[in-house]
Structures are given as C-alpha cells and as structure tokens.
Design a protein around this motif. Structure first.
Motif, PDB file in Angstrom:
ATOM      1  N   UNK A 274      23.273 113.080  66.030  1.00  0.00           N
ATOM      2  CA  UNK A 274      22.810 112.554  67.329  1.00  0.00           C
ATOM      3  C   UNK A 274      21.350 112.955  67.574  1.00  0.00           C
ATOM      4  N   UNK A 275      20.495 112.587  66.628  1.00  0.00           N
ATOM      5  CA  UNK A 275      19.129 113.078  66.673  1.00  0.00           C
ATOM      6  C   UNK A 275      18.371 112.641  67.923  1.00  0.00           C
ATOM      7  N   UNK A 276      18.745 111.498  68.488  1.00  0.00           N
ATOM      8  CA  UNK A 276      18.011 111.044  69.673  1.00  0.00           C
ATOM      9  C   UNK A 276      18.335 111.865  70.923  1.00  0.00           C
ATOM     10  N   UNK A 277      19.410 112.638  70.888  1.00  0.00           N
ATOM     11  CA  UNK A 277      19.682 113.518  72.026  1.00  0.00           C
ATOM     12  C   UNK A 277      18.679 114.664  72.082  1.00  0.00           C
ATOM     13  N   UNK A 278      18.309 115.167  70.895  1.00  0.00           N
ATOM     14  CA  UNK A 278      17.250 116.175  70.849  1.00  0.00           C
ATOM     15  C   UNK A 278      15.935 115.600  71.327  1.00  0.00           C
ATOM     16  N   UNK A 279      15.671 114.351  70.949  1.00  0.00           N
ATOM     17  CA  UNK A 279      14.470 113.676  71.423  1.00  0.00           C
ATOM     18  C   UNK A 279      14.499 113.536  72.939  1.00  0.00           C
ATOM     19  N   UNK A 280      15.656 113.174  73.487  1.00  0.00           N
ATOM     20  CA  UNK A 280      15.760 113.026  74.935  1.00  0.00           C
ATOM     21  C   UNK A 280      15.471 114.341  75.644  1.00  0.00           C
ATOM     22  N   UNK A 281      16.021 115.422  75.141  1.00  0.00           N
ATOM     23  CA  UNK A 281      15.769 116.733  75.747  1.00  0.00           C
ATOM     24  C   UNK A 281      14.282 117.057  75.741  1.00  0.00           C
ATOM     25  N   UNK A 282      13.629 116.744  74.634  1.00  0.00           N
ATOM     26  CA  UNK A 282      12.189 116.993  74.523  1.00  0.00           C
ATOM     27  C   UNK A 282      11.423 116.162  75.546  1.00  0.00           C
ATOM     28  N   UNK A 283      11.738 114.876  75.641  1.00  0.00           N
ATOM     29  CA  UNK A 283      11.035 114.000  76.578  1.00  0.00           C
ATOM     30  C   UNK A 283      11.344 114.364  78.026  1.00  0.00           C
ATOM     31  N   UNK A 284      12.559 114.799  78.277  1.00  0.00           N
ATOM     32  CA  UNK A 284      12.911 115.274  79.628  1.00  0.00           C
ATOM     33  C   UNK A 284      12.118 116.514  79.991  1.00  0.00           C
ATOM     34  N   UNK A 285      12.001 117.428  79.051  1.00  0.00           N
ATOM     35  CA  UNK A 285      11.301 118.691  79.313  1.00  0.00           C
ATOM     36  C   UNK A 285       9.810 118.465  79.602  1.00  0.00           C
ATOM     37  N   UNK A 286       9.288 117.322  79.164  1.00  0.00           N
ATOM     38  CA  UNK A 286       7.880 117.006  79.406  1.00  0.00           C
ATOM     39  C   UNK A 286       7.698 115.983  80.537  1.00  0.00           C
ATOM     40  N   UNK A 287       8.797 115.629  81.217  1.00  0.00           N
ATOM     41  CA  UNK A 287       8.700 114.772  82.377  1.00  0.00           C
ATOM     42  C   UNK A 287       8.648 113.275  82.091  1.00  0.00           C
ATOM     43  N   UNK A 288       8.973 112.883  80.864  1.00  0.00           N
ATOM     44  CA  UNK A 288       8.936 111.460  80.521  1.00  0.00           C
ATOM     45  C   UNK A 288      10.282 110.771  80.778  1.00  0.00           C
ATOM     46  N   UNK A 289      11.373 111.517  80.662  1.00  0.00           N
ATOM     47  CA  UNK A 289      12.710 111.002  80.961  1.00  0.00           C
ATOM     48  C   UNK A 289      13.407 111.973  81.898  1.00  0.00           C
ATOM     49  N   UNK A 290      14.556 111.551  82.422  1.00  0.00           N
ATOM     50  CA  UNK A 290      15.355 112.400  83.295  1.00  0.00           C
ATOM     51  C   UNK A 290      16.764 112.514  82.731  1.00  0.00           C
ATOM     52  N   UNK A 291      17.389 113.675  82.979  1.00  0.00           N
ATOM     53  CA  UNK A 291      18.773 113.867  82.522  1.00  0.00           C
ATOM     54  C   UNK A 291      19.722 113.022  83.353  1.00  0.00           C
TER      55      UNK A 291
END
Length: 291
Positions: A274-291
């Motif tokens: 589920x590699x894109x979940x790690x990507x999501x966490x990264x983008x969330x941590x930088x304010x680009x996506x939300x959980x």
C-alpha cells in the motif's frame, strides 16, 4: 479494421467516461496553444478536477524511457487516486523520442505545465502554492529534474516565454525513477531517448540528478524497490544519499520487492505494501492533503 479502430477509441476514451461518471470535471489542455514560438506543437495535458477540490494539484508524468508513455498504468490510476484524495490531477502527455523529441522538449513541457496550473489556478480549483509533481521511471527523472531546476534552470525563457509565476514545484514524487545518466548505473534507453546516442560526459553529468541535489528543492517522496530489473535500485539509493547530504526535506520509501512499473495498479505490490498510503501521510504532514 473498423472494429479495431472502435476498440482502440474505446480504450482511449474510457478513462474520460469513468471520471465523468464520478462527478469530476475534465479539461483537455493543449499546453502550447497560442504560443507563437511553439506553433504546431500539440502537447496534451488532461486535467481532472474533483467536485470538492482541496486546492492541491498533482501533475503526473508517466514513464516509458523518454521514448513512449505508460499513460494507463501510471497516469490514469494515479489521477484517480489523487482525485479521491480531493486533489486536482493532471496527466501530462509530454513529448518523447518515439515521435523524434529529445531534450529540451520534455523539460519545456513540464515547466509549461507548472506555469499553466499556477496561472490558471482558479479555473482548475487549485491553490497556486500547492502544485506538485508525480513521475514514474523516466517521468520520475523529469519531475526530480524540475525540482532541482526550480527557477534557476528555465527552459521557457529560451523559447521566449516569460513566466510571472514560479516554475519550482511545491512537492515532487519520483517513483522507481531514472536518476543517473552515468555509464555504471544509468538506464541507457532513457539516456539515449533524452540526450541522443553519444552524449558527452558533460551532458551525462548535467542530467545525473544525484550530482545536483540542493537544499532549495521542495519536499521529495522517493519510491523504489530493491529488485527493480529495469532501473537499478542504485539510482534511487544514490539520489537518497545526495538528498541527505544536501539536507533536503525528503522520505525514501524503499521496498524489498515490487520490481518496476506497478504505478498505482491494485496488484500484488499495492496489496502488500500500500505504498500510496505512505505517500498520503507524507503529503498530509506537509499540508497538501488531509486525513
């Protein structure tokens, strides 16, 4: 013959229909339209805007050794995922060697795509400060190059285009990327497609990304598998080391297996890691996506 034409037309149009059914808006943007110095160039960027867009934009560059484009496995699957996260997604059909295009065509295309998404941000429900890049294989080289080039290496000025917006992406996601153009680990097909048959050492060095990492680069999420049979894992390993030495903001997500070309398909690699979940966490941590 008519059946084959209909079949291939269906394959080409199917992603558009399925995106439309999900309540998304789609735009076909010909990035060089109206640019006198690029008259006759028809480079398509397909822009998919979700109904409840959050302002983030991901410009997606499929791989294909700078020779062709893996639009379906890497482009549309990624666009769909980013739309599901609320981000506007753009699939860039950048120019390739199959059609007799080499450097600087690809670099012009990616910088023009960034310029358009910032200049016309309101139309596509984009925050101009949240325009990032995602690239696979040779497309990974392209998006990492754009992150290194920023505004300092401007290919648009060379064709008479002055940009009122920054060409530096706000994040970059190179996935199993071509990194080096050196003889020992470089992916020779990509190098030939980009630089021609016999590039000199200066040209090899200029496009070997591991030699040019700097702290001015945006956040980087680097993905690669140790068993990659196409682009040697050493490419990403050296790039990671260069990013660390330059004190860049980055994550290196490495996996023991997965090979090459998995994109965001729901195959064995995705189901396991589920590699894109790690990507999501990264983008969330930088304010680009939300959980």
């Amino acid at each position: 013959m008519k059946f084959l034409l209909s079949f291939f037309t269906f394959l080409f149009l199917f992603p558009f229909y399925s995106f439309a059914k999900e309540g998304k808006s789609k735009y076909d943007v010909y990035i060089w339209k109206g640019v006198e110095s690029m008259k006759g160039e028809r480079v398509l960027m397909q822009v998919f805007v979700p109904e409840n867009a959050n302002g983030t934009c991901a410009i997606i560059c499929p791989g294909g050794s700078y020779h062709h484009l893996g639009v379906f496995n890497e482009g549309y699957t990624s666009a769909r995922w980013f739309n599901e996260q609320g981000a506007t997604a753009c699939v860039l059909w950048y120019r390739v060697a199959k059609n007799n295009y080499h450097y600087p065509s690809q670099m012009q295309d990616i910088q023009r795509a960034i310029q358009i998404m910032r200049t016309d941000a309101k139309k596509y429900k984009v925050n101009p400060e949240k325009v990032g890049l995602v690239g696979y294989s040779a497309g990974g080289h392209l998006v990492a190059w754009a992150a290194e080039a920023g505004d300092e290496w401007n290919e648009l000025e060379k064709i008479g285009i002055k940009s009122s917006v920054s060409l530096r992406p706000d994040f970059s996601v190179p996935v199993y990327p071509v990194v080096s153009m050196q003889d020992d680990i470089g992916h020779k097909w990509s190098r030939k497609s980009l630089l021609g048959k016999n590039p000199n050492q200066e040209e090899k060095d200029r496009f070997s990304l591991e030699l040019h990492a700097s702290s001015a680069m945006p956040p980087i999420y680097l993905v690669a598998c140790e068993d990659d049979p196409v682009v040697l894992f050493e490419n990403s390993k050296r790039f990671s080391q260069a990013l660390e030495e330059a004190k860049c903001d980055f994550v290196f997500a490495s996996y023991p297996w997965g090979g090459h070309g998995f994109g965001m398909k729901n195959g064995a690699f995705m189901k396991t890691f589920k590699w894109n979940q790690g990507l999501k966490e990264f983008l969330c941590s930088h304010g680009f996506l939300s959980y």
